[in-house]
Scaffold this motif. Structure first.
Motif, short mmCIF file in Angstrom:
data_model
loop_
_atom_site.label_atom_id
_atom_site.label_comp_id
_atom_site.label_asym_id
_atom_site.label_seq_id
_atom_site.Cartn_x
_atom_site.Cartn_y
_atom_site.Cartn_z
N GLY A 1 11.74 22.89 24.40
CA GLY A 1 10.53 22.52 23.68
C GLY A 1 10.81 22.04 22.27
N ALA A 2 9.74 21.77 21.48
CA ALA A 2 9.94 21.24 20.13
C ALA A 2 8.76 21.50 19.22
N ILE A 3 9.06 21.84 17.96
CA ILE A 3 8.05 21.99 16.92
C ILE A 3 8.60 21.35 15.65
N LEU A 4 7.84 20.45 15.07
CA LEU A 4 8.25 19.81 13.82
C LEU A 4 7.90 20.71 12.64
N ILE A 5 8.84 20.92 11.73
CA ILE A 5 8.57 21.72 10.54
C ILE A 5 7.71 20.89 9.59
N PRO A 6 6.53 21.37 9.23
CA PRO A 6 5.66 20.62 8.33
C PRO A 6 6.33 20.34 6.99
N GLY A 7 6.14 19.12 6.49
CA GLY A 7 6.61 18.77 5.16
C GLY A 7 8.06 18.35 5.06
N THR A 8 8.76 18.26 6.18
CA THR A 8 10.16 17.84 6.13
C THR A 8 10.25 16.32 6.18
N PRO A 9 11.33 15.73 5.66
CA PRO A 9 11.43 14.27 5.56
C PRO A 9 11.65 13.61 6.92
N SER A 10 11.38 12.33 6.97
CA SER A 10 11.54 11.57 8.21
C SER A 10 12.88 10.85 8.29
N SER A 11 13.69 10.97 7.23
CA SER A 11 14.99 10.30 7.22
C SER A 11 16.09 11.25 7.68
N ALA A 12 17.27 10.69 7.92
CA ALA A 12 18.39 11.50 8.38
C ALA A 12 18.82 12.51 7.33
N ASP A 13 19.49 13.58 7.77
CA ASP A 13 19.87 14.68 6.89
C ASP A 13 21.38 14.86 6.92
N PRO A 14 22.12 14.21 6.02
CA PRO A 14 23.58 14.14 6.13
C PRO A 14 24.35 15.38 5.71
N ASN A 15 23.70 16.35 5.08
CA ASN A 15 24.46 17.47 4.51
C ASN A 15 24.07 18.85 5.02
N SER A 16 23.35 18.91 6.12
CA SER A 16 22.89 20.20 6.64
C SER A 16 24.05 21.10 7.05
N TRP A 17 23.88 22.41 6.83
CA TRP A 17 24.92 23.36 7.22
C TRP A 17 25.03 23.51 8.73
N MET A 18 24.03 23.00 9.47
CA MET A 18 24.06 23.12 10.92
C MET A 18 24.40 21.81 11.62
N LEU A 19 24.92 20.82 10.89
CA LEU A 19 25.44 19.62 11.57
C LEU A 19 26.60 20.04 12.47
N ALA A 20 26.74 19.34 13.59
CA ALA A 20 27.74 19.72 14.58
C ALA A 20 29.16 19.64 14.04
N CYS A 21 29.44 18.68 13.15
CA CYS A 21 30.81 18.48 12.67
C CYS A 21 30.87 18.41 11.16
N VAL A 22 32.01 18.82 10.61
CA VAL A 22 32.20 18.82 9.16
C VAL A 22 33.64 18.42 8.85
N THR B 1 37.31 18.38 7.10
CA THR B 1 38.22 19.45 6.66
C THR B 1 38.05 19.72 5.17
N GLY B 2 37.85 20.98 4.82
CA GLY B 2 37.73 21.37 3.43
C GLY B 2 36.37 21.12 2.82
N VAL B 3 35.43 20.57 3.59
CA VAL B 3 34.10 20.25 3.06
C VAL B 3 33.27 21.51 2.87
N ASN B 4 32.56 21.58 1.77
CA ASN B 4 31.64 22.68 1.47
C ASN B 4 30.22 22.23 1.71
N ARG B 5 29.48 22.93 2.57
CA ARG B 5 28.08 22.58 2.83
C ARG B 5 27.18 23.79 2.59
#
Length: 270
Positions: free
Chosen positions: A229-250, A252-256
């Motif tokens: 299923g799916a629920i959109l979080i109110p007030g979040t942006p419609s553009s991509a999110d390049p720095n999220s801590w839950m992105l699948a890949c990071v 080496t050595g990157v701090n998020r």
């Protein structure tokens, strides 16, 4: 950030070697191929059946998510999923029960891990507690809810974890491939990996769930929604999110540390 390929399930290469916070893509061991029945069960739970790895009595899917035989027998109805922008923040049906006030999740670090992993765990915990959530974290030596421990020798992932139970408890273990990461991979980088896996333990899926290629590179890959299923979080942006801590890949050595959208998602849930 566009990376080339994962090492085993999520270790990346993009000019220099890059890593997934979830797993690596250089085949270390050859695990038994899952049966068609197992793949059907994984698919029915809403997870990708691409590159499923058997790891002991569990299966690792989507790079770092562990599913046990008990998990495979479960089915989720009326599932919900959180979205942050077009590259989306997701959560699983099951969440950690908090109650009307707060709840503390106790985290322990096994002696099988180097001392630097204790320091990184403290930093991951600090990041969560700094958000003032109803869900709090505390490192302990015993009586834990989540244990961070060394992954079995020859594991094909960088780190792996599961999702909350149907009874409202966090997944109780994070397996960390310290053999690959080394004794001191860097506090902030390791804290990013551990915070990511703890995120799975409390119910978060990958931010770029709809297209892993966003952080991992390569071809478009949808991890699959199925009955979740799916629920959109109110007030979040419609553009991509390049720095999220839950992105699948990071890299080496990157701090998020948590970004603004991560904080919106965390506060929405907890």
């Amino acid at each position: 950030m566009k990376n080339a390929k994962l090492l085993v399930a999520a270790l990346l290469i993009a000019g220099t070697a890059l890593f997934s916070s979830c797993s690596k893509q250089e085949e270390v061991t050859k695990n038994d191929a899952p049966s068609e029945e197992t793949l059907s069960q994984i698919r029915a739970l809403g997870f990708s059946t691409h590159d499923v790895k058997r790891d002991g009595d569990a299966y690792v899917v989507e790079g770092d998510i562990r599913l046990t035989s008990a998990d495979l027998k479960n089915s989720y109805a009326n599932g919900k999923l959180l979205r942050v922008g077009s590259e989306e923040q997701y959560r699983t049906t099951n969440l950690v029960s908090v109650g009307s006030t707060t709840r503390t999740i106790y985290v322990a670090v096994s002696s099988t891990l180097p001392s630097a992993y204790v320091t990184a765990t403290d930093e991951a915990i600090r990041r969560y507690n700094a958000e003032g959530l109803r869900l709090r974290f505390q490192r302990v030596s015993s009586g834990y809810n989540i244990l961070l421990t060394k992954a079995p020798s020859g594991s094909s992932y960088l780190a792996s974890a599961g999702f909350p139970t149907s009874t409202g408890n966090p997944h109780n273990q994070v397996l960390v491939n310290s053999t690959y990461l080394g004794s001191n991979p860097g506090t902030n980088y390791l804290a990013t990996i551990l915070a990511h896996e703890i995120g799975h333990c409390i119910g978060f899926r990958h931010t770029d769930y709809m297209n892993r290629a966003y952080s991992c590179g390569g071809a478009y890959t949808n991890e699959g929604a199925s009955t979740v299923g799916a629920i959109l979080i109110p007030g979040t942006p419609s553009s991509a999110d390049p720095n999220s801590w839950m992105l699948a890949c990071v890299g080496t050595g990157v701090n998020r540390p948590f970004n603004t959208n991560d904080r919106t998602a965390l506060n929405y849930l907890y």
